[in-house]
Design a protein around this motif. Sequence first.
Motif, PDB file in Angstrom:
ATOM      1  N   ARG A  19       0.827  -1.215   0.000  1.00  0.00           N
ATOM      2  CA  ARG A  19       0.000   0.000   0.000  1.00  0.00           C
ATOM      3  C   ARG A  19       0.855   1.257   0.000  1.00  0.00           C
ATOM      4  N   ARG A  20       2.000   1.217   0.694  1.00  0.00           N
ATOM      5  CA  ARG A  20       2.894   2.377   0.689  1.00  0.00           C
ATOM      6  C   ARG A  20       3.521   2.571  -0.690  1.00  0.00           C
ATOM      7  N   ALA A  21       3.818   1.478  -1.378  1.00  0.00           N
ATOM      8  CA  ALA A  21       4.450   1.564  -2.698  1.00  0.00           C
ATOM      9  C   ALA A  21       3.477   2.118  -3.737  1.00  0.00           C
ATOM     10  N   ILE A  22       2.264   1.570  -3.761  1.00  0.00           N
ATOM     11  CA  ILE A  22       1.238   2.037  -4.701  1.00  0.00           C
ATOM     12  C   ILE A  22      -0.110   1.540  -4.187  1.00  0.00           C
ATOM     13  N   ASN A  23      -1.031   2.459  -4.014  1.00  0.00           N
ATOM     14  CA  ASN A  23      -2.352   2.093  -3.509  1.00  0.00           C
ATOM     15  C   ASN A  23      -3.400   2.569  -4.517  1.00  0.00           C
ATOM     16  N   PHE A  24      -3.981   1.624  -5.218  1.00  0.00           N
ATOM     17  CA  PHE A  24      -4.959   1.958  -6.249  1.00  0.00           C
ATOM     18  C   PHE A  24      -6.266   2.494  -5.668  1.00  0.00           C
ATOM     19  N   SER A  25      -6.486   2.319  -4.363  1.00  0.00           N
ATOM     20  CA  SER A  25      -7.698   2.833  -3.723  1.00  0.00           C
ATOM     21  C   SER A  25      -7.593   4.313  -3.379  1.00  0.00           C
ATOM     22  N   THR A  26      -6.385   4.843  -3.375  1.00  0.00           N
ATOM     23  CA  THR A  26      -6.184   6.262  -3.064  1.00  0.00           C
ATOM     24  C   THR A  26      -5.444   6.955  -4.212  1.00  0.00           C
ATOM     25  N   TRP A  27      -5.601   6.435  -5.399  1.00  0.00           N
ATOM     26  CA  TRP A  27      -4.839   6.864  -6.567  1.00  0.00           C
ATOM     27  C   TRP A  27      -4.938   8.364  -6.838  1.00  0.00           C
ATOM     28  N   ALA A  28      -6.117   8.927  -6.829  1.00  0.00           N
ATOM     29  CA  ALA A  28      -6.288  10.344  -7.158  1.00  0.00           C
ATOM     30  C   ALA A  28      -5.730  11.270  -6.084  1.00  0.00           C
ATOM     31  N   ASP A  29      -5.519  10.764  -4.880  1.00  0.00           N
ATOM     32  CA  ASP A  29      -4.926  11.564  -3.805  1.00  0.00           C
ATOM     33  C   ASP A  29      -3.398  11.585  -3.876  1.00  0.00           C
ATOM     34  N   THR A  30      -2.826  10.802  -4.765  1.00  0.00           N
ATOM     35  CA  THR A  30      -1.378  10.748  -4.924  1.00  0.00           C
ATOM     36  C   THR A  30      -0.980  11.809  -5.949  1.00  0.00           C
TER      37      THR A  30
END
Length: 146
Positions: free
Chosen positions: A78-89
């Motif tokens: 989740r720290r590497a890449i979290n598709f559930s919070t994608w737009a917040d990245t």
Amino acid sequence: MKKILFGVLGILIAIQFIRPNFNNPKVDEKIALQADENVMVVLKNAYFDCHSNEVQYPWYHNVAPVSWVMAAHIDSGRRAINFSTWADTNADQRIMRLKRAKQLIFNGLMPKGSYALMHPKAHLDTKDKKTLEQFFDQQLEQLKKS
């Protein structure tokens, strides 16, 4: 010999009470990754159990020390890449993470072998890799324009 066996058994029982947090944070569809169905199927089969807030926990997630390893992998994923919070990245991080994901996938390092062993649907064939490559390239192009 009996004392050692009972000691090991006692430790195995005791560690079952040391439990990691296996709660999935709520998914806000407004910030979750949006992609066409083909892309989402590949991502969900191979990556969502470590790279989203939509983890499907198998029965053995309740057994220590396996539960500890799973919790660490999920947290790291989740720290590497979290598709559930994608737009917040932010865009720069998304670019970096997409490039890294492409490298790992095409070098056969993702999904992890231990995960793919237990989840046959996670195995990526040539078509799946091509689907992800096209999607990642499209995303990278859009991010570079903005």
